[in-house]
Design a protein around this motif. Sequence first.
Motif, PDB file in Angstrom:
ATOM      1  N   GLU A 413       0.802  -1.226   0.000  1.00 28.95           N
ATOM      2  CA  GLU A 413       0.000   0.000   0.000  1.00 28.95           C
ATOM      3  C   GLU A 413       0.836   1.278   0.000  1.00 28.95           C
ATOM      4  OE1 GLU A 413       1.140  -1.279   3.909  1.00 28.95           O
ATOM      5  OE2 GLU A 413      -0.119  -2.352   2.467  1.00 28.95           O
ATOM      6  N   ASP A 414       2.135   1.158   0.211  1.00 29.57           N
ATOM      7  CA  ASP A 414       2.987   2.349   0.347  1.00 29.57           C
ATOM      8  C   ASP A 414       3.986   2.421  -0.806  1.00 29.57           C
ATOM      9  OD1 ASP A 414       5.236   4.081   1.252  1.00 29.57           O
ATOM     10  OD2 ASP A 414       4.111   4.137   3.122  1.00 29.57           O
ATOM     11  N   ALA A 415       4.122   3.602  -1.414  1.00 28.90           N
ATOM     12  CA  ALA A 415       5.002   3.777  -2.576  1.00 28.90           C
ATOM     13  C   ALA A 415       6.470   3.545  -2.254  1.00 28.90           C
ATOM     14  CB  ALA A 415       4.823   5.184  -3.162  1.00 28.90           C
ATOM     15  N   ASN A 416       6.868   3.725  -0.989  1.00 24.66           N
ATOM     16  CA  ASN A 416       8.285   3.620  -0.623  1.00 24.66           C
ATOM     17  C   ASN A 416       8.596   2.452   0.298  1.00 24.66           C
ATOM     18  OD1 ASN A 416       7.879   6.999  -0.675  1.00 24.66           O
ATOM     19  ND2 ASN A 416       9.498   6.105  -1.927  1.00 24.66           N
ATOM     20  N   TYR A 441      10.764   2.357   8.315  1.00 18.00           N
ATOM     21  CA  TYR A 441       9.328   2.120   8.418  1.00 18.00           C
ATOM     22  C   TYR A 441       9.056   1.024   9.438  1.00 18.00           C
ATOM     23  CZ  TYR A 441       8.322   4.733   4.096  1.00 18.00           C
ATOM     24  OH  TYR A 441       8.187   5.707   3.154  1.00 18.00           O
ATOM     25  N   GLU A 442       7.794   0.984   9.882  1.00 17.97           N
ATOM     26  CA  GLU A 442       7.269  -0.167  10.618  1.00 17.97           C
ATOM     27  C   GLU A 442       5.994  -0.593   9.910  1.00 17.97           C
ATOM     28  OE1 GLU A 442       6.774   0.927  14.700  1.00 17.97           O
ATOM     29  OE2 GLU A 442       8.837   0.341  15.189  1.00 17.97           O
ATOM     30  N   LYS A 443       5.970  -1.825   9.418  1.00 17.18           N
ATOM     31  CA  LYS A 443       4.833  -2.263   8.604  1.00 17.18           C
ATOM     32  C   LYS A 443       4.042  -3.354   9.318  1.00 17.18           C
ATOM     33  CE  LYS A 443       4.892  -2.189   4.086  1.00 17.18           C
ATOM     34  NZ  LYS A 443       3.651  -1.487   3.698  1.00 17.18           N
ATOM     35  N   PRO A 444       2.748  -3.082   9.621  1.00 15.96           N
ATOM     36  CA  PRO A 444       1.894  -4.127  10.187  1.00 15.96           C
ATOM     37  C   PRO A 444       1.546  -5.162   9.107  1.00 15.96           C
ATOM     38  CG  PRO A 444       0.970  -1.913  10.515  1.00 15.96           C
ATOM     39  CD  PRO A 444       2.042  -1.810   9.493  1.00 15.96           C
ATOM     40  N   MET A 445       1.762  -6.445   9.415  1.00 18.92           N
ATOM     41  CA  MET A 445       1.442  -7.511   8.462  1.00 18.92           C
ATOM     42  C   MET A 445       0.922  -8.732   9.208  1.00 18.92           C
ATOM     43  SD  MET A 445       4.455  -7.296   5.541  1.00 18.92           S
ATOM     44  CE  MET A 445       5.812  -7.826   6.580  1.00 18.92           C
ATOM     45  N   GLU A 446       0.075  -9.479   8.530  1.00 10.83           N
ATOM     46  CA  GLU A 446      -0.543 -10.660   9.127  1.00 10.83           C
ATOM     47  C   GLU A 446       0.276 -11.914   8.816  1.00 10.83           C
ATOM     48  OE1 GLU A 446      -4.759 -13.181   9.084  1.00 10.83           O
ATOM     49  OE2 GLU A 446      -4.374 -11.645   7.546  1.00 10.83           O
ATOM     50  N   PRO A 480      15.073  -0.587   8.321  1.00 11.77           N
ATOM     51  CA  PRO A 480      15.831   0.666   8.278  1.00 11.77           C
ATOM     52  C   PRO A 480      15.622   1.384   6.931  1.00 11.77           C
ATOM     53  CG  PRO A 480      17.234  -1.186   8.922  1.00 11.77           C
ATOM     54  CD  PRO A 480      15.953  -1.760   8.389  1.00 11.77           C
ATOM     55  N   ALA A 481      16.005   2.650   6.881  1.00  7.05           N
ATOM     56  CA  ALA A 481      15.886   3.445   5.655  1.00  7.05           C
ATOM     57  C   ALA A 481      16.710   2.823   4.528  1.00  7.05           C
ATOM     58  CB  ALA A 481      16.356   4.870   5.923  1.00  7.05           C
ATOM     59  N   GLY A 482      16.103   2.752   3.344  1.00  6.98           N
ATOM     60  CA  GLY A 482      16.820   2.271   2.150  1.00  6.98           C
ATOM     61  C   GLY A 482      17.383   0.883   2.301  1.00  6.98           C
ATOM     62  N   ASN A 483      16.625  -0.016   2.904  1.00  3.21           N
ATOM     63  CA  ASN A 483      17.177  -1.332   3.217  1.00  3.21           C
ATOM     64  C   ASN A 483      16.085  -2.393   3.188  1.00  3.21           C
ATOM     65  OD1 ASN A 483      19.148  -3.249   4.122  1.00  3.21           O
ATOM     66  ND2 ASN A 483      20.183  -1.561   5.215  1.00  3.21           N
TER      67      ASN A 483
END
Length: 490
Positions: A413-416, A441-446, A480-483
């Motif tokens: 859902e997120d472009a980056n 980022y922190e991404k919630p996932m099931e 982390p950023a860019g990773n």
Amino acid sequence: MNETMIQYFHWYIEEGGILWKQAEKEADYLEELGITSVWFPPAYKAAGGKHSVGYDTYDLFDLGEFDQKDTVATKYGTKEDYLNAIKALKERNIKIIVDIVLNHKGGGDELETFKVVKVDEEDRDKIISDEFDIQSYTKFNFPGRNKKYSDFEWNFTCFSGVDYAEGMDSHIYKIKSEYGDGWEEMIDDEKGNYDYLMFNDIEHRNPHVREELNHWAKWYFDQTDFDGVRLDAVKHISYEFYKEWLTMLRSNTGKNIFAVGEYWAPGRLPLLQKYIAFTEGCMSLFDSSLHHNFHNASVEGNTYDLRRIFDETLTKEDPLHSVTLVDNHDTQPLQDLEAPVETWFKPLAYAMILLRQDGYPCVFYPDLYGAHYVDKDREGNDQEIFLDKVDGIEELLKARKYHAYGEQRDFFEDANCLGWVREGDEEHSGCAVVLSNKDAYEKPMEMGERYIGKVFYDLLGRTENKVTIDENGWGTFPVPAGNVSVWIAE
């Protein structure tokens, strides 16, 4: 077990006949990483002898056995070394994929005189001269081999065009042929007709040539017991030829030989689909469109919308015929199709080909081992190139071997920031993957009910924190950023 291929060479691999011996020694290491097939470079004698990468094919029957082109061994070693490497890999259930170069031959033994016309290099269907005689090295009688394995001699009737004429400028000369006035039929009109690529272009309409190439394929299989073929330059070869050749190979060997073709058409997915349709699905293709997207994403950085990374790719539209890659010997720096994926993005790209369900991934040798070489750029200046081993490549490969199984759920859902989970199966625990081309980022996932209460850690060590799956089967996974981070259960 997940299939994983490695391209076990690059354009500037060290000379001196060491590659086959190295492959033999590395067999255990490759097995440990989860490599299931090794694509070796062309193993037969080339016009450039021991200095050649192998794509200027001279004698298909000389696997480093005969004193030809000033050497017995090829750049990679002797026939004995080659067979030893194959044996060591096969003992570890690693399949062998051999490089097949049947578009052209180079380094002919004798001059012949025959009739040609000149064609326009940008429109090969356009004739720009009257018919005239030239002399060119189109006679191949392989004196060093002395008719062992085959007594077939190639002459100008076996070729449709040449780029060398004794005493004249280099140009594309169309040979007057009894097998057709024009070039062989291609699926696209690039350069009018892109049948001709280089050297002496093989005339696949000649039935004697087809018979010899069928005989050679069976001979090569009998020598090596290969499991698959990588087909060079299929863009420049009649699609009808490979349909017949692969059918004969599979019939003559009684083995369902895997085949992947190199049809390089970055950003032109319809061409790849058209080729697969015309060849009736008899081979897979390298997903040059996905490589094109990886290159662009790596250059554009955080302005690239990662949600588009699989758009217009074979992997998305026809995953069963897609072999995925991050780079290869043609796209590496200083090569003709130079379009390398930037270093920072390579771990992200490898996560996308190794840890998702679609496509058959192929790892590039320098990305596992690193590489260092010097060559001239387009302006003729020397450039020293260092290619680093991809950060985390071994862990990514092991994650594929042990964890990238089961149902896949995408969180795009997120472009980056992309994320997905693999649920795992009865034999393998799954994984959660998050990658970013911008910020942390922190991404919630099931992850699913089976992981409730389980604690996950980042296999790549990018993040020290741990993630506990909640009572609904969800976790919030940092990157982390860019990773990229790959999360697996403790």
